[in-house]
Write an enzyme that holds these catalytic residues in place. Structure first.
Site, PDB file in Angstrom:
ATOM      1  N   SER A   1      -9.739   7.474  -1.858  1.00  0.00           N
ATOM      2  CA  SER A   1     -10.034   6.249  -1.116  1.00  0.00           C
ATOM      3  C   SER A   1     -10.734   6.630   0.178  1.00  0.00           C
ATOM      4  O   SER A   1     -10.588   7.768   0.660  1.00  0.00           O
ATOM      5  CB  SER A   1      -8.733   5.503  -0.792  1.00  0.00           C
ATOM      6  OG  SER A   1      -8.935   4.519   0.208  1.00  0.00           O
TER       7      SER A   1
ATOM      8  N   TYR B   1       0.274   5.008   2.130  1.00  0.00           N
ATOM      9  CA  TYR B   1      -0.921   5.071   1.293  1.00  0.00           C
ATOM     10  C   TYR B   1      -1.922   6.080   1.865  1.00  0.00           C
ATOM     11  O   TYR B   1      -2.470   6.912   1.138  1.00  0.00           O
ATOM     12  CB  TYR B   1      -1.554   3.685   1.205  1.00  0.00           C
ATOM     13  CG  TYR B   1      -2.822   3.607   0.388  1.00  0.00           C
ATOM     14  CD1 TYR B   1      -2.767   3.563  -1.003  1.00  0.00           C
ATOM     15  CD2 TYR B   1      -4.071   3.569   1.002  1.00  0.00           C
ATOM     16  CE1 TYR B   1      -3.923   3.493  -1.758  1.00  0.00           C
ATOM     17  CE2 TYR B   1      -5.239   3.485   0.257  1.00  0.00           C
ATOM     18  CZ  TYR B   1      -5.165   3.448  -1.124  1.00  0.00           C
ATOM     19  OH  TYR B   1      -6.313   3.368  -1.873  1.00  0.00           O
TER      20      TYR B   1
END
Length: 256
Positions: free
Chosen positions: A144, A157
């Site tokens: 990401s 995350y």
């Protein structure tokens, strides 16, 4: 063009979104597929029909990657389906929104288990398989932009993706002697089910788009195109890198 003729690929978290787009792209280019999700549902059935439309073989293996040992078993089961496994795409991932002071140990463990631990041990199982038959291998991890840029209220995350960044760099060096390549793909704002809330909030969506030089959300197919390239022999000299699909977001900043 069939870059993946006679190749078999396992794509984790491939029942919808980016994972499904990757499955379709690889099938279009000749690969037989192992689809993975928590359970068989209508999305999986429709995806498998699409893949068969291209004349490819496809099977589904359910697994909960939050559970210890599940990633290793998934890889083993995938090898057993078609008798080999040429490409491993670690796409499965999750996020839980919470202020840092409110993050529970259970939520932290779940995010880390799915996003990092299962990838670590899934790759380990795949490498053991490759070495056992003296075969090269290809690994593509779905990271990401948040392996690089902050994302307040999603600390766990970000930690998981930051760990994935370092894991990929480290494994690229360690696995090179065995001719196993490993790279990360880092999507930015992509129109997928995980961003459904953002897509329905026009005001928040406009704020996001203002920070993207191309002024638009990406599509799952945009990510799948890069994954297919990195998984192919055309990327044979690329390993240990993160490749962004973000419309220019990561290194862009403008005063508003």
């Amino acid at each position: 063009m069939e870059r993946f003729k006679n190749k078999v690929a396992l794509i984790t978290g491939s029942s919808q979104g980016i994972g499904a787009a990757c499955a379709i792209r690889l099938a279009e280019e000749g690969a037989d597929l192992i689809i993975h999700g928590r359970e068989m549902d209508e999305d999986v059935k429709q995806l498998m029909e699409q893949i068969r439309h291209w004349g490819r073989k496809v099977e589904f293996i359910p697994a909960d990657l939050n559970l210890s040992g599940s990633a290793e078993k998934l890889v083993s089961d995938a090898v057993a389906v078609f008798g080999k496994l040429d490409i491993l795409i670690n796409n499965a991932g999750m996020e839980i929104r919470a202020d840092f002071i409110d993050v529970t140990e259970a939520d932290y463990d779940m995010v880390m288990n799915v996003n990092l631990k299962s990838v670590f041990f899934g790759i380990q199982a795949y490498v053991k398989y490759c070495r056992s038959i003296g075969s090269p291998g290809v690994i593509v991890n779905m990271s990401s932009v948040h392996e690089e840029i902050v994302f307040p209220h999603f600390a766990a995350y970000c930690v998981s993706k930051g760990g994935l960044k370092m894991l990929t760099r480290n494994l690229a060096s360690e696995l090179a002697p065995f001719h196993i390549r490993v790279n990360n793909v880092a999507p930015g704002a992509i129109a997928t089910p995980i961003n459904e809330k953002l897509l329905s909030d026009k005001e928040q969506l406009q704020k996001v788009l203002q920070n993207i030089p191309l002024k638009k959300m990406g599509k799952p197919e945009d990510v799948a195109a890069l994954v297919a390239f990195l998984a192919s022999d055309e990327a044979g000299y690329i390993t240990g890198s993160t490749h962004y699909v973000d419309g220019g977001l990561t290194y862009h900043y403008e005063e508003q």
